[in-house]
Design a protein around this motif. Structure first.
Motif, PDB file in Angstrom:
ATOM      1  N   LEU A   1       2.628   0.351 -66.556  1.00  5.04           N
ATOM      2  CA  LEU A   1       1.502   0.622 -65.653  1.00  5.04           C
ATOM      3  C   LEU A   1       1.998   1.074 -64.284  1.00  5.04           C
ATOM      4  O   LEU A   1       1.457   2.002 -63.680  1.00  5.04           O
ATOM      5  N   VAL A   2       3.030   0.404 -63.797  1.00  5.72           N
ATOM      6  CA  VAL A   2       3.569   0.738 -62.474  1.00  5.72           C
ATOM      7  C   VAL A   2       4.236   2.113 -62.500  1.00  5.72           C
ATOM      8  O   VAL A   2       4.049   2.914 -61.580  1.00  5.72           O
ATOM      9  N   ARG A   3       4.986   2.401 -63.559  1.00  2.20           N
ATOM     10  CA  ARG A   3       5.651   3.713 -63.664  1.00  2.20           C
ATOM     11  C   ARG A   3       4.637   4.855 -63.702  1.00  2.20           C
ATOM     12  O   ARG A   3       4.959   5.979 -63.334  1.00  2.20           O
ATOM     13  N   ALA A   4       3.421   4.581 -64.165  1.00  2.08           N
ATOM     14  CA  ALA A   4       2.387   5.613 -64.252  1.00  2.08           C
ATOM     15  C   ALA A   4       1.731   5.900 -62.901  1.00  2.08           C
ATOM     16  O   ALA A   4       0.969   6.859 -62.788  1.00  2.08           O
ATOM     17  N   LEU A   5       2.012   5.082 -61.895  1.00  2.00           N
ATOM     18  CA  LEU A   5       1.439   5.316 -60.563  1.00  2.00           C
ATOM     19  C   LEU A   5       2.053   6.587 -59.965  1.00  2.00           C
ATOM     20  O   LEU A   5       3.196   6.939 -60.269  1.00  2.00           O
ATOM     21  N   PRO A   6       1.319   7.254 -59.072  1.00  2.00           N
ATOM     22  CA  PRO A   6       1.846   8.473 -58.451  1.00  2.00           C
ATOM     23  C   PRO A   6       3.196   8.271 -57.759  1.00  2.00           C
ATOM     24  O   PRO A   6       4.055   9.142 -57.816  1.00  2.00           O
ATOM     25  N   GLN A   7       3.371   7.155 -57.091  1.00  6.10           N
ATOM     26  CA  GLN A   7       4.646   6.823 -56.446  1.00  6.10           C
ATOM     27  C   GLN A   7       5.023   5.397 -56.846  1.00  6.10           C
ATOM     28  O   GLN A   7       4.748   4.443 -56.116  1.00  6.10           O
ATOM     29  N   PRO A   8       5.655   5.256 -58.011  1.00  4.69           N
ATOM     30  CA  PRO A   8       5.943   3.903 -58.511  1.00  4.69           C
ATOM     31  C   PRO A   8       6.935   3.155 -57.622  1.00  4.69           C
ATOM     32  O   PRO A   8       8.005   3.668 -57.315  1.00  4.69           O
ATOM     33  N   PRO A   9       6.552   1.950 -57.209  1.00  4.53           N
ATOM     34  CA  PRO A   9       7.460   1.132 -56.401  1.00  4.53           C
ATOM     35  C   PRO A   9       8.396   0.309 -57.285  1.00  4.53           C
ATOM     36  O   PRO A   9       8.195   0.204 -58.498  1.00  4.53           O
ATOM     37  N   ALA A  10       9.392  -0.291 -56.671  1.00  3.47           N
ATOM     38  CA  ALA A  10      10.246  -1.260 -57.352  1.00  3.47           C
ATOM     39  C   ALA A  10       9.409  -2.519 -57.582  1.00  3.47           C
ATOM     40  O   ALA A  10       8.679  -2.964 -56.693  1.00  3.47           O
TER      41      ALA A  10
END
Length: 183
Positions: free
Chosen positions: A128-137
């Protein structure tokens, strides 16, 4: 980049998984857990929370910064860890017995099931996080002991920690797994 750390108790319990990374579970996830994950994650003033948890505590302010101040959490990492925390045994086919003193009791084998489930959830959250426009750590923390199993996640920030990564052995009564994802 994916990094998985665990204390000795978790490493011993999960030893067959050591070479394969994040596990998969046979069968399907509990429907409520599927719904939680399907809701995705939401950014609230730089804090990531499960979208389904947005109204988790009606008395808490909607703003992350106001919630940190009002609820007494030290920082955004504390906010995320509290909002994103849930009990794995609520979604797993494990037996929880209640002792005479009223405390729950989970067998070691079922604690391993909770760890495995937590790692599957971590994989889904990282997706889910990797799919964000700017994935955070992001860091996922999975804990299992003889009374419960918990999952939580937070954005990795300098100077903010929920768990002592330098010494995971300081949690001797828990099997501890920490999964970090760096973009």
């Amino acid at each position: 980049m994916l990094t998985i750390r665990m204390n000795e108790a978790a490493a011993t319990a999960l030893q067959p998984l050591a070479a394969t990374g994040l596990p998969t579970l046979s069968g399907t996830l509990d429907q409520d857990l599927q719904n939680l994950l399907a809701s995705g994650v939401t950014d609230n003033e730089g804090a990531l929370i499960f979208t389904a948890h947005t109204d988790r505590w009606p008395a808490a302010p909607a703003s992350a910064s106001d919630a940190v101040a009002t609820m007494g959490w030290q920082d955004l990492t504390g906010y995320e860890c509290n909002y994103n925390s849930f009990h794995l045994e609520d979604y797993a086919p494990v037996q929880v017995t209640i002792r005479d003193d009223g405390q729950p009791q989970i067998r070691t084998g079922d604690q391993v099931v909770l760890l495995r489930l937590g790692m599957v959830v971590a994989d889904a959250v990282l997706g889910l996080v990797r799919a964000l426009p700017q994935p955070p750590a992001v860091r996922c923390i999975i804990l299992a002991n003889d009374t419960n199993g918990t999952f939580r996640f937070h954005r990795i920030r300098p100077g903010e920690d929920w768990i002592d990564l330098a010494d995971l052995e300081r949690y001797p009564s828990e099997m501890t797994v920490v999964v970090d994802s760096q973009p």
